[in-house]
Scaffold this motif. Structure first.
Motif, PDB file in Angstrom:
ATOM      1  N   GLY A 129       0.774  -1.229   0.000  1.00 54.38           N
ATOM      2  CA  GLY A 129       0.000   0.000   0.000  1.00 54.38           C
ATOM      3  C   GLY A 129       0.806   1.279   0.000  1.00 54.38           C
ATOM      4  O   GLY A 129       0.240   2.362  -0.142  1.00 54.38           O
ATOM      5  N   VAL A 130       2.109   1.197   0.136  1.00 60.44           N
ATOM      6  CA  VAL A 130       2.910   2.422   0.253  1.00 60.44           C
ATOM      7  C   VAL A 130       2.960   3.195  -1.066  1.00 60.44           C
ATOM      8  O   VAL A 130       2.979   4.422  -1.060  1.00 60.44           O
ATOM      9  N   ASP A 156       0.523   3.440  -3.296  1.00 60.09           N
ATOM     10  CA  ASP A 156      -0.751   4.164  -3.399  1.00 60.09           C
ATOM     11  C   ASP A 156      -0.751   5.376  -2.472  1.00 60.09           C
ATOM     12  O   ASP A 156      -1.222   6.456  -2.839  1.00 60.09           O
ATOM     13  N   LEU A 157      -0.243   5.199  -1.284  1.00 61.67           N
ATOM     14  CA  LEU A 157      -0.151   6.295  -0.324  1.00 61.67           C
ATOM     15  C   LEU A 157       0.749   7.402  -0.865  1.00 61.67           C
ATOM     16  O   LEU A 157       0.429   8.593  -0.762  1.00 61.67           O
ATOM     17  N   ASN A 158       1.838   7.026  -1.487  1.00 60.39           N
ATOM     18  CA  ASN A 158       2.756   7.997  -2.078  1.00 60.39           C
ATOM     19  C   ASN A 158       2.056   8.793  -3.175  1.00 60.39           C
ATOM     20  O   ASN A 158       2.220  10.007  -3.274  1.00 60.39           O
ATOM     21  N   GLU A 190      -1.158   9.395  -3.396  1.00 61.23           N
ATOM     22  CA  GLU A 190      -2.106  10.293  -2.728  1.00 61.23           C
ATOM     23  C   GLU A 190      -1.397  11.545  -2.212  1.00 61.23           C
ATOM     24  O   GLU A 190      -1.878  12.662  -2.391  1.00 61.23           O
ATOM     25  N   TRP A 191      -0.274  11.338  -1.550  1.00 59.08           N
ATOM     26  CA  TRP A 191       0.489  12.466  -1.002  1.00 59.08           C
ATOM     27  C   TRP A 191       0.970  13.386  -2.116  1.00 59.08           C
ATOM     28  O   TRP A 191       0.947  14.605  -1.994  1.00 59.08           O
TER      29      TRP A 191
END
Length: 60
Positions: free
Chosen positions: A42-43, A45-47, A49-50
Motif C-alpha cells: 500500500g505504500v 498508493d499512499l505515495n 495520494e500524497w
C-alpha cells in the motif's frame, strides 16, 4: 563528511564538482531508501495520494 569536502577542496575540486558529486550521492541514497520501503503493501498508493495532495496545494 565535512572533512571529505575539505579534502576534496584541497585536492583541487571546484564547488560545481563537489555539488554534482553530492547531488548524485543524495539521489542514490534516496533511490536505495525507496527500493527498501516500496515493498510495504500500500505504500505506493499512499505515495501517489500524497503527491496529488502536494501538487494540488502548490497549484502545480
Amino acid at each position: 563528511m565535512p572533512g571529505r569536502f575539505a579534502a576534496a577542496k584541497q585536492a583541487g575540486a571546484t564547488d560545481d564538482e563537489i555539488s554534482e558529486t553530492l547531488y548524485y550521492a543524495m539521489r542514490g541514497a534516496a533511490r536505495a531508501a525507496w527500493s527498501t520501503i516500496k515493498v510495504i503493501p500500500g505504500v505506493e498508493d499512499l505515495n501517489k495520494e500524497w503527491k496529488t495532495t502536494y501538487e494540488r496545494e502548490r497549484g502545480t
